[in-house]
Design an enzyme around this catalytic site. Structure first.
Site, mmCIF file in Angstrom:
data_model
loop_
_atom_site.group_PDB
_atom_site.id
_atom_site.type_symbol
_atom_site.label_atom_id
_atom_site.label_comp_id
_atom_site.label_asym_id
_atom_site.label_seq_id
_atom_site.Cartn_x
_atom_site.Cartn_y
_atom_site.Cartn_z
ATOM 1 N N ASP A 478 0.828 -1.203 0.000
ATOM 2 C CA ASP A 478 0.000 0.000 0.000
ATOM 3 C C ASP A 478 0.870 1.265 0.000
ATOM 4 O O ASP A 478 2.067 1.218 0.304
ATOM 5 C CB ASP A 478 -0.883 -0.052 1.259
ATOM 6 C CG ASP A 478 -2.165 0.757 1.139
ATOM 7 O OD1 ASP A 478 -2.312 1.515 0.167
ATOM 8 O OD2 ASP A 478 -3.008 0.628 2.052
ATOM 9 N N ASP A 548 -10.507 2.155 -3.279
ATOM 10 C CA ASP A 548 -11.010 1.934 -1.921
ATOM 11 C C ASP A 548 -12.529 1.965 -1.897
ATOM 12 O O ASP A 548 -13.140 1.607 -0.897
ATOM 13 C CB ASP A 548 -10.478 3.018 -0.980
ATOM 14 C CG ASP A 548 -9.137 2.632 -0.390
ATOM 15 O OD1 ASP A 548 -8.754 1.460 -0.517
ATOM 16 O OD2 ASP A 548 -8.475 3.513 0.186
HETATM 17 C C1 DGJ Z 1 -5.718 1.978 2.066
HETATM 18 C C2 DGJ Z 1 -6.086 0.760 1.289
HETATM 19 O O1 DGJ Z 1 -6.534 1.094 0.027
HETATM 20 C C3 DGJ Z 1 -7.130 -0.021 2.075
HETATM 21 O O2 DGJ Z 1 -7.579 -1.110 1.324
HETATM 22 C C4 DGJ Z 1 -6.514 -0.451 3.361
HETATM 23 O O3 DGJ Z 1 -5.470 -1.344 3.102
HETATM 24 C C5 DGJ Z 1 -6.020 0.749 4.134
HETATM 25 N N1 DGJ Z 1 -5.162 1.577 3.340
HETATM 26 C C6 DGJ Z 1 -5.286 0.327 5.371
HETATM 27 O O4 DGJ Z 1 -4.744 1.385 6.025
#
Ligand code: DGJ
Length: 729
Positions: A478, A548
């Protein structure tokens, strides 16, 4: 032959299955001749129109007023010697000026394609028939040299371009601009299509007619970004999804980029793409060189859909690498939206147990397993397991998950550091920063300075140690903020504007080291969802968390827009809970499944909370995905109805041998008393008979494509239908 050279006329003619691209040397100037449908000959006497224009377009050869750099279509234009359009490069010389002029000095044609040192790139495999033309240009007065590289694969209607800029002088040069490609198209009767958006609504399609001046997309964020994607297309007048000539420009890079088109006074269109020249410079010592990232330019005479399928095939098979390129992707459950930071080993094991009963294959433990990470305020950089949550450590948890029959995957955000972390307390200068200035935080975190070799080593070792400590088969990588106060403690003042690109080179080096050390791990890239969904990241990690925003209706636009360039095999798509956490919408579980199955399928909710009825639906979904995932992953993708144009979305997958197909149709809002409508399919064999599974009826492909099938019209909002076809004759 993919690259033809006519020595007499000094013409380079690159040919693929359906496409030609040609240029020549005109008194040494590399002049563009043609790009489009395949032609047999490319003769400059016919293709290059030379005409005297007004004196405001000066002539480099006074006695020949038919040549002006301001009107000549060019391959890698400069600025300062009478072309007033956007240049492809700019170099400040030791004398302080930026006036240069590149002339052709030589060329070589090599079979195959070499990789770009330190950068992600399309690759060739033996038997591809790929050929690379390298054209050598020189500005004799300064010693500046440029090598332009063009690769063609006979099977793909694409030109893959990059430039290597060499300081052949004995003084320092400062590069101010180094784009990957520039092409002068002979007219401006195009629409420009771009993929733009924001967090949670990435890669929405925008189209506009070209107008005089520059229209561009760019990122200054140190990442390709949620807001713009390193891609645009030019659609000739009247082009549709299936017809018309379309030119695509895609950059294999994950940092700040710029791409655009300048329409000039004569209504020609100069298209370009590369590293964003904004806040960029690069110091070249004598003998040093700079390699630009790669631009992948696709031509389609079959509309936007044809362009997309060319990118899909090229990126899926010649950009993505590793064991998972051609392997069915596991059905996963991710605990992020199920628990956020509030979990322990028992909870994770309970989710795995529920998943095992449903046929799920992999559990991914998301954020919160390390340091003291009970919220997003701290601990990034401290890649040490939190024994309060996981007293037995990662190995113990992974073993418990595996004993339920699921594989174990883990989340990292390796490029970041929380100011509240042991790493930051030990190395406050390891983040991007400018001495004496505020360090702006985003989600309470700073960005590690990956231009530094010691930081690269730290990340490689820290992540590597965790990956060796437990049986981990999947990593979600990430990255949750963009760059500010871009400066590096290790670089001298004259190199500070190199920091953002050096960061990308450092990141690519780390990714190369980690992914090659752990070839059995499936890596998924993520940046707050789709903030770095670009070809650069796909070279290292064959899939990306698309957004997300996990709401099925929002996902229609996001996945449809993403499919303009990126193969479905690169898109993560999960079924999440309702009301949806990002938009509050209630949608049927079936629809959530039908939309997610058009991607790398998974669940992102608490599986232990399902009712018996929901469990039955999930078992049906999982079983269906196991039957169709290869078709979805390797099939040809056809868009049928656009969510950007109406209340319905439809797309379909056709097996490469056209033996089976799957169509997905979603109605956004229901309406009373709707008109009847048929769904016209694409990509089938018109002479093959296909059975619509579940009906026992077989119908010719020509009827399915031309007359279509009646659409199911469920009596509700957000309803979906899936149609499966198998060829029977
Ligand atoms: C952003 C990601 O896109 C989410 O899926 C998740 O992993 C969060 N970060 C966790 O902090």
């Amino acid at each position: 032959m993919a690259v033809l050279y006519d020595e007499h006329k000094q013409v380079f003619h690159l040919q693929t299955k359906n496409m030609s691209y040609a240029f020549c040397a005109l008194r040494g100037f590399p002049a563009h001749l043609y790009w489009g449908r395949k032609i047999k000959e490319a003769d400059p006497d016919r293709l290059l129109e030379r005409q005297e224009r007004a004196s405001f377009s000066p002539n480099p050869v006074p006695e020949d007023r038919s040549i002006s750099l301001d009107t000549l279509p060019q391959e890698y234009p400069g600025y300062g010697s009478s072309d007033f359009r956007n240049p492809a490069y700019a170099v400040q010389l030791a004398n302080g000026t930026t006036v240069t002029e590149l002339l052709l000095r030589g060329h070589r044609i090599v079979s195959g394609k070499s990789q770009l040192e330190g950068l992600p790139a399309v690759y060739a495999e033996s038997g591809d028939g790929a050929e690379t033309l390298i054209v050598e240009l020189e500005d004799a007065a300064s010693g500046l040299r440029v090598e332009l590289s063009y690769t063609v694969f006979p099977a793909f209607d694409a030109i893959i371009r990059s430039a290597r800029i060499v300081n052949g002088s004995d003084s320092v040069m400062s590069m101010q601009r180094a784009l990957s490609a520039s092409v002068d198209l002979p007219h401006d009767r195009f629409e420009m299509l771009q993929l733009s958006g924001a967090w949670g609504r990435e890669r929405y399609i925008h189209r506009r007619a070209l107008v005089p001046g520059t229209q561009s997309v760019e990122s200054r964020r140190g990442a390709s970004s949620h807001m713009q994607n390193p891609f645009f297309a030019l659609l000739s007048e009247g082009s549709t999804e299936d017809t018309g000539e379309v030119y695509g420009f895609s950059l294999v890079y994950s940092g700040s980029f710029a791409g655009g088109v300048e329409v000039d006074q004569f209504h020609t269109a100069r298209a370009y793409i590369g590293i964003n020249p904004f806040d960029f410079s690069w110091r070249l010592e004598p003998g040093e060189s700079f390699q630009t990232p790669e631009a992948v330019m696709v031509f389609s005479a079959e509309g936007l859909g044809g362009m997309s399928r060319a990118y899909h095939e090229l990126y899926r098979t010649r950009l993505c690498r590793g064991a998972f390129r051609d392997a069915a992707r596991p059905i996963l459950v991710n605990n992020w939206e199920a628990t956020y930071f509030n979990f322990n080993a028992d909870k994770i094991e309970a989710i795995a147990k529920a998943g095992s009963e449903l046929g799920i294959e992999l559990l991914v433990l998301d954020d919160g397993w390390f340091g003291r990470r009970d919220s997003d305020n701290c601990s990034l950089g401290d890649w040490v397991v939190d024994k309060n949550k996981l007293p037995g450590g990662l190995k113990d948890l992974a073993d418990r998950v595996r004993s339920q029959g699921l594989q174990f995957g883990l989340w990292f955000e390796p490029e970041m550091v929380s100011p509240d972390s042991d790493l930051y307390r030990a190395h406050p200068d390891w983040c991007l920063h400018v001495p004496g200035r505020r360090r702006s935080e985003g989600r309470r975190q700073l960005i590690l300075d990956l231009s530094r070799p010691d930081v690269q080593d730290y990340i490689t070792d820290a992540v590597g140690a965790i990956l060796e400590s437990a049986p981990i088969t999947y990593v979600k990588w990430d990255m949750n903020r963009n760059m500010s106060e871009i400066g590096s403690a290790l670089l001298p003042p004259e190199r500070q504007r190199e920091t953002a690109h050096r960061y990308m080179l450092g990141l690519y080096s780390v990714l190369e080291r980690i992914t090659s050390k752990f070839p059995h791990i499936l890596f998924e890239s993520c940046s707050g969802g789709g903030g770095r969904f670009d070809p650069g990241m796909l070279y290292y990690m064959p899939q990306t968390w698309t957004s997300d925003n996990s709401d099925a209706i929002s996902r229609l636009k996001i996945q449809y827009g993403t499919s303009i360039v990126y193969p479905v095999s690169t898109m993560g798509a999960h079924v999440s809970a309702v009301p949806n956490h990002q938009v509050g919408r209630m949608t049927p579980l079936k629809t959530r499944g039908d939309v997610a199955m058009s991607g790398n399928f998974g669940y992102e909710l608490d599986l232990t909370l399902f009712t018996e009825e929901e469990k039955d639906e999930v078992k049906r979904q999982v079983a269906l995905v196991k039957e169709v995932r290869e078709l979805v992953q390797y099939g040809l993708f056809y868009r049928l109805l656009s969510p950007f144009e109406g209340n319905e979305t439809a797309w379909m997958f056709v097996a490469p041998d056209r033996s089976e197909a799957l169509a997905v149709h979603v109605q956004t809002l229901n309406e009373p008393n709707q008109p009847l409508g048929r769904l016209r399919l694409k990509g089938l064999d018109p002479n093959g008979r296909y059975e619509l599974l579940g009906t026992g009826r077989a119908v010719y492909g020509d009827e399915l494509m031309n007359a279509g099938i009646p659409k199911q019209r469920p009596h509700s909002d957000f309803a979906s239908a899936v149609y499966r076809f198998r060829r029977v004759e």
